[in-house]
Design an enzyme around this catalytic site. Structure first.
Site, PDB file in Angstrom:
ATOM      1  CB  VAL A   5      -6.683  -4.695  -4.953  1.00 14.70           C
ATOM      2  CG1 VAL A   5      -8.013  -5.153  -5.548  1.00 14.70           C
ATOM      3  CG2 VAL A   5      -6.696  -4.850  -3.442  1.00 14.70           C
TER       4      VAL A   5
ATOM      5  CE  LYS B 102      -2.547  11.348   2.743  1.00 12.36           C
ATOM      6  NZ  LYS B 102      -1.445  11.001   1.806  1.00 12.36           N
TER       7      LYS B 102
ATOM      8  CG  HIS C  13      -4.166   7.463  -6.471  1.00  9.93           C
ATOM      9  ND1 HIS C  13      -4.478   7.476  -5.136  1.00  9.93           N
ATOM     10  CD2 HIS C  13      -3.221   6.503  -6.597  1.00  9.93           C
ATOM     11  CE1 HIS C  13      -3.762   6.581  -4.492  1.00  9.93           C
ATOM     12  NE2 HIS C  13      -2.992   5.964  -5.375  1.00  9.93           N
TER      13      HIS C  13
ATOM     14  CE  LYS D  51      -5.251   2.798  -5.087  1.00  9.93           C
ATOM     15  NZ  LYS D  51      -4.029   1.981  -5.065  1.00  9.93           N
TER      16      LYS D  51
ATOM     17  NE  ARG E 217      -0.675  -3.757   0.384  1.00  7.33           N
ATOM     18  CZ  ARG E 217      -1.641  -3.088  -0.203  1.00  7.33           C
ATOM     19  NH1 ARG E 217      -1.939  -3.332  -1.463  1.00  7.33           N
ATOM     20  NH2 ARG E 217      -2.329  -2.144   0.430  1.00  7.33           N
TER      21      ARG E 217
END
Length: 451
Positions: free
Chosen positions: A295, A158, A208, A237, A292
């Protein structure tokens, strides 16, 4: 009180924020690039101002230009949406310096949670379970290989500053790690200005699951239950739903409680999302925090009846949340699919002119769409052009509504991923809620169809 909001974003999320502002009697300012000269969000705002060429680096990432427009129009606040500058500590700090309200958390929190390594440390200190991994950036490829051999393959490589799947790759051997390390580090440096990499144990057959939180500046933090976001392609996603069809009620409550603990531990304010990986035995691990709006926030709105954008504005106004945790109820089931302008076989972007567009309508059907018939889909931005959200009394009803709505979703002139979405929701595994993060790899075969 906030009277005018500048929306530092574009597309469907700009239109979404516009809608909540207008319903609240708040005037709006849009900023737009050359490519968005004729965009719907520009037309719908009370005021709109150009900020540069089509490339994001010269427009939507131009902090100074956005601040300049905000000051010129006497905007009280800036809503950053998601992506672009939404998680930029320097943007939040600059807003504060200019006396403009940033509708989001403080710059220090953005900085803390923007580093996956520092976020891990903060969660460990709060007692939140984290995936076994490095506690700092690895300094060399050889160090990465040594650590991977210690915790055992497969491992997830990552980027510390990453997001949207960029800089992430599952590797199963030291040879794969050697090939992936430098490429992902370079890609992370290019996208985020930081090539630092770390490693985590890869949790196979995981789910997830993420939890929406809201926190005001009066020490009130609540969760709005969870979302299942396991159906992904290249770590991005594709379909989300709420509530999760795969977890027990006991785990559902534990995830919500843990998300609140995590947010309170860092003195978080505004809307945020705590993301977890859940293994086959329902052991869960902190993955990251998105500081934040997400989506996929509409599925949470559908099952709770809470307008998350309005709550963000309320919190930014220094007001207390208007409800307690006990007053938040969950009702029915919601599913969201992301419509991408891309080839459903090769997954390449499909820019071009939309020659026809018909959106599905009906009870329990919600559209968040960035485009209209005659619009050009350009290659400059993320290819997601719309979201379709359906609500039903239960998951079976929501799935049936989604299947019918996708059949009525008409887009011509460009290719989209709608054929893929139509197919995967018919799989028995999907109907049963058996959707681990490797769902598409396991079931979807784009050249021959699914199972």
């Amino acid at each position: 009180m906030i009277q005018k909001v500048l929306i530092a974003n574009r597309g469907e999320i700009a239109r979404r924020i516009l809608r909540s502002c207008k319903e609240s009697g708040i005037r709006t300012v849009a900023v737009y690039s050359e490519a968005d000269e004729n965009a719907l969000f520009k037309q719908e705002a009370d005021e709109a101002y150009p900020i540069g060429p089509s490339q994001v680096q010269q427009s939507y990432l131009q902090l100074d230009k956005i601040i300049e427009v905000a000051k010129k129009t006497n905007a009280d606040a800036i809503h950053p949406g998601y992506g672009f500058l939404s998680e930029s500590p320097s943007f939040a700090e600059r807003c504060k310096e200019e006396g403009i309200i940033f509708i989001g958390p403080e710059a220090a929190i953005l900085s803390l949670m923007g580093s996956k390594i520092e976020a891990r440390k903060a969660m460990i200190a709060a007692g939140v379970p984290v995936i076994p991994g490095t506690d700092r950036a690895v300094e060399s490829l050889e160090e990465a290989v040594t650590f991977a051999e210690q915790i055992g393959y497969p491992v997830m490589l990552k980027a510390s500053a990453g997001g949207g799947g960029i800089g992430m790759e599952v590797v199963h051997t030291s040879d794969e790690l050697r090939k992936a390390f430098e490429n992902n580090s370079k890609r992370a440096l290019s996208f985020f200005g930081d090539g630092a990499m770390f490693l985590e144990k890869h949790i196979t057959n995981s789910r997830h699951i993420e939890v929406q939180v809201l926190a005001d500046c009066h020490q009130h933090t609540v969760h709005l239950f969870e979302r299942e976001c396991s159906i992904q392609r290249r770590n991005q996603k594709v379909l989300e739903e709420a509530p999760s069809p795969s977890i027990s009620e006991a785990l559902r409550m534990k995830l919500g409680e843990t998300a609140v603990i995590a947010a309170e531990a860092i003195d978080y304010t505004n809307a945020g999302t705590i993301e977890f990986l859940v293994d086959e035995s329902e052991q869960f691990y902190f993955l990251e925090m998105n500081t934040r709006i997400q989506v996929e926030h509409p599925v949470t709105e559908e099952i709770t009846g809470i307008d998350i954008v309005k709550e963000q504005i309320r919190i930014a106004n220094q007001q207390a949340l208007s409800f307690t945790q006990e007053e938040i109820t969950r009702n029915g089931h919601a599913i969201e699919i992301r419509v991408y302008a891309e080839d459903p076989i090769r997954f390449f972007p499909s820019p071009g002119k939309i020659t026809a567009l018909e959106l599905p309508e009906g009870e329990g059907v919600r559209n968040e769409c960035a485009v209209a018939s005659g619009d050009m889909v350009t290659p400059f931005y993320d290819p997601m052009i719309a979201k379709l959200i359906v609500f039903g009394e239960n998951r079976a009803e929501a799935r049936n509504k989604l299947e019918k709505a996708l059949g009525r979703f008409k887009i011509e002139g460009i290719k989209t991923n709608i054929p893929m979405l139509q197919e995967i929701i018919t799989y028995e595994a999907f109907k049963k809620g058996n959707t681990p993060t490797n769902f598409l790899d396991k079931y979807y075969q784009p050249t021959t169809g699914g199972n």
